[in-house]
Design an enzyme around this catalytic site. Sequence first.
Site, mmCIF file in Angstrom:
data_model
loop_
_atom_site.group_PDB
_atom_site.id
_atom_site.type_symbol
_atom_site.label_atom_id
_atom_site.label_comp_id
_atom_site.label_asym_id
_atom_site.label_seq_id
_atom_site.Cartn_x
_atom_site.Cartn_y
_atom_site.Cartn_z
ATOM 1 N N ASP A 82 0.857 -1.179 0.205
ATOM 2 C CA ASP A 82 -0.076 -0.026 -0.153
ATOM 3 C C ASP A 82 0.788 1.202 -0.091
ATOM 4 O OD1 ASP A 82 -2.614 1.478 0.130
ATOM 5 O OD2 ASP A 82 -2.140 1.445 2.259
ATOM 6 N N HIS A 83 0.396 2.228 -0.728
ATOM 7 C CA HIS A 83 0.991 3.688 -1.026
ATOM 8 C C HIS A 83 2.545 3.339 -1.003
ATOM 9 C CE1 HIS A 83 -2.050 6.353 -0.116
ATOM 10 N NE2 HIS A 83 -2.529 5.678 0.874
ATOM 11 N N HIS A 177 -7.148 10.214 6.034
ATOM 12 C CA HIS A 177 -6.111 9.203 6.775
ATOM 13 C C HIS A 177 -6.089 9.642 8.194
ATOM 14 C CE1 HIS A 177 -4.590 8.361 2.968
ATOM 15 N NE2 HIS A 177 -4.690 6.988 3.339
ATOM 16 N N HIS A 205 -9.614 5.180 0.623
ATOM 17 C CA HIS A 205 -8.810 5.257 1.673
ATOM 18 C C HIS A 205 -9.219 5.958 2.706
ATOM 19 C CE1 HIS A 205 -5.036 3.972 -0.671
ATOM 20 N NE2 HIS A 205 -5.987 3.839 -1.373
ATOM 21 N N GLY A 206 -8.824 6.045 4.196
ATOM 22 C CA GLY A 206 -9.086 6.692 5.358
ATOM 23 C C GLY A 206 -10.308 6.142 5.914
ATOM 24 N N SER A 208 -11.230 4.644 8.381
ATOM 25 C CA SER A 208 -11.603 4.415 9.793
ATOM 26 C C SER A 208 -12.432 5.549 10.335
ATOM 27 C CB SER A 208 -10.042 4.264 10.538
ATOM 28 O OG SER A 208 -9.458 3.002 10.048
ATOM 29 N N ASN A 227 -10.487 0.652 2.631
ATOM 30 C CA ASN A 227 -9.183 0.230 3.540
ATOM 31 C C ASN A 227 -9.532 0.724 4.984
ATOM 32 O OD1 ASN A 227 -8.071 -0.144 1.215
ATOM 33 N ND2 ASN A 227 -6.560 1.235 1.141
ATOM 34 N N THR A 230 -6.246 2.822 10.945
ATOM 35 C CA THR A 230 -6.250 3.607 12.269
ATOM 36 C C THR A 230 -7.169 2.849 13.274
ATOM 37 O OG1 THR A 230 -5.798 5.705 11.307
ATOM 38 C CG2 THR A 230 -6.556 5.790 13.372
#
Length: 280
Positions: A82-83, A177, A205-206, A208, A227, A230
């Site tokens: 990832d990333h 994120h 993404h982000g 959470s 995804n 956190t």
Amino acid sequence: MLTTTSALVTAAHDAHTGVAAFNVIAIEHAEAVAVAAEATGLPAILQISENAARHHGDVAPLAAAAAAIARASSAALSLHLDHVEDAALLFRTAECGASSVMFDASRRSDEDNVRATREAADWAHEHGLYIEAELGEIGGKKGSAHTPGVRTDPQQAREFVEATGVDALAVAVGSTHAMTDRTAQVDLDLVARISAAVPVPLVLHGSSGVPADLLAAAVRAGMTKINFGTMLNVAFTGAVRAALAASPDAHDPRPYLAQARTAVAEVAADCLRTVSGGNQ
């Protein structure tokens, strides 16, 4: 069993549902995701970020552990990087047992992002790998990219996919994120418009920071790969803190790591149910 990210994401995309991807930092993270996937009967993606690889000094040990956990599991699990910004790490994707990679050139200019991502996608496809990329910054990362408030334009997203040939696209629709509270507001209308414009699966993404009901709605609107990172770490660290507070003289890490693993598994199971439609 260790399967491919392509198989998991394609199946979810075709079924108009979602598949959860979880950031792995320690072996316990991977073990917890496997437990959650087995308990729910749902597939999951184990993903290792470039930052996590840097933390361990090399991607190989953690990737080997995650792949071994996946192979031993009765659940369908894949391994993803990832990333990834470093080309050297990109070129090690298959070597470390991963079937997919998220190549992140979003910190570069638009022109350079397209060029670098096209080269990465060509290389990935030559080696039988599935590749995700990003247009439209996701909030919460340092630097000029990933600025909060940025949103992906559907037409630009379509043009980026056509120009680069990527298999999945991470888009900016309101998530950020590293959020520790679930207050992010995903623009569902924008998700639907991007989904209609882009022929490949969309990635959030982000996640959470997004409320569970809104995540489920985002999947219904067109998001596929969701995804999480956190919230796993919040559960992990909270369990460790509680265990050490209860036993301040403890010195053996195994008991509190076991409690952390259980806490992460519970959170991961909830995430799996949310993105699958909650039917398990």
